[in-house]
Design an enzyme around this catalytic site. Sequence first.
Site, PDB file in Angstrom:
ATOM      1  N   TYR A 167      -1.078   0.059  10.042  1.00  6.89           N
ATOM      2  CA  TYR A 167      -1.838  -0.244   9.316  1.00  6.89           C
ATOM      3  C   TYR A 167       0.326  -0.519   8.126  1.00  6.89           C
ATOM      4  O   TYR A 167       0.004  -0.849   7.336  1.00  6.89           O
ATOM      5  CB  TYR A 167      -2.505   0.141   8.918  1.00  6.89           C
ATOM      6  CG  TYR A 167      -3.030  -0.372   7.382  1.00  6.89           C
ATOM      7  CD1 TYR A 167      -3.319  -1.278   6.469  1.00  6.89           C
ATOM      8  CD2 TYR A 167      -2.262   0.831   5.979  1.00  6.89           C
ATOM      9  CE1 TYR A 167      -3.552  -1.982   5.906  1.00  6.89           C
ATOM     10  CE2 TYR A 167      -3.471   0.321   4.526  1.00  6.89           C
ATOM     11  CZ  TYR A 167      -3.172  -0.718   4.779  1.00  6.89           C
ATOM     12  OH  TYR A 167      -3.768  -1.030   3.367  1.00  6.89           O
ATOM     13  N   SER A 181       0.744  -1.446  -0.419  1.00  3.76           N
ATOM     14  CA  SER A 181       0.328   0.291  -0.225  1.00  3.76           C
ATOM     15  C   SER A 181       0.656   0.531  -0.393  1.00  3.76           C
ATOM     16  O   SER A 181       2.001   1.030   0.240  1.00  3.76           O
ATOM     17  CB  SER A 181      -0.856   0.107   1.750  1.00  3.76           C
ATOM     18  OG  SER A 181      -1.631   1.011   1.325  1.00  3.76           O
TER      19      SER A 181
END
Length: 279
Positions: free
Chosen positions: A174, A163
Amino acid sequence: MSADNPAVNHAAAAPLPESFHAGRFASKVVLITGAAQGIGWAVARRIAAEGAELVLVDRSPLVHDIAEGLRAQDVKALSVTADLETFEGALAAVTAAVTEYGRIDVLINNVGGTIWAKPFEHYAPEEIQKEIQRSLFPTLWMCRAAFPEMVKAGSGTIVNVSSVATRGLNRVPYAGAKGGVKAITSALAMEGAAHGIRVVATAPGGTEAPERQVKRGPAPEGEQEKAWYQQIVDQTIDSTLMKRYGTLDEQAGPIVFLASDEASYITGSTLAVAGGDLG
């Protein structure tokens, strides 16, 4: 296919993008994780049309509906439910694939996703652990489970999904997990090259998708949580040159290309697919 689930019915019957390449994955066995919805489903739909024999893995039983819909279109598709946050779950998925097809030519690791959205000082320790468990371990365990099979075969391709949120607001745990996915990609590529195995990744940016049938986490509650989430949306758009979210097909296309033989001289790389945001 489940007649009482219109979202899944629509997903299985959705028209393909014009850019798919018929036959590109003919005779290839492709295992896709997180295949019940979102990017994983878009990849499965496209790669099925390109001739692959599929193993679709998800923790949600919706994956069986997706597979049934594809089989109705004469696609070979095995579906497996597994908890990929554990090595046992990953190994069960790989074992099912090898039992059915005898090998895995391509592994596409798509599981992960932000659970909470807030400044780092507001994360409880157990929330940090859950974020890492959700977005790092499924890729790590699947690579560990599948890699020996590819070593035995002397070939294979692994496509991980990282990501660009490794640089982003309100998602530090994350970001750490997805940074780990990028590191797995570069390090495992060095080990895999001697065995004829390529390991690559994409780093998606913000992506528009239908409402998820299985939620990643609790919806924002209260004005403060909603404001923190809006900061993510605003920062994601502001960080792109194109000033918009991408589509599922815009994420699936690069993943499928990297998985294909057309990308045979690419390994160890992570491709940002985020409208110019490099993360």
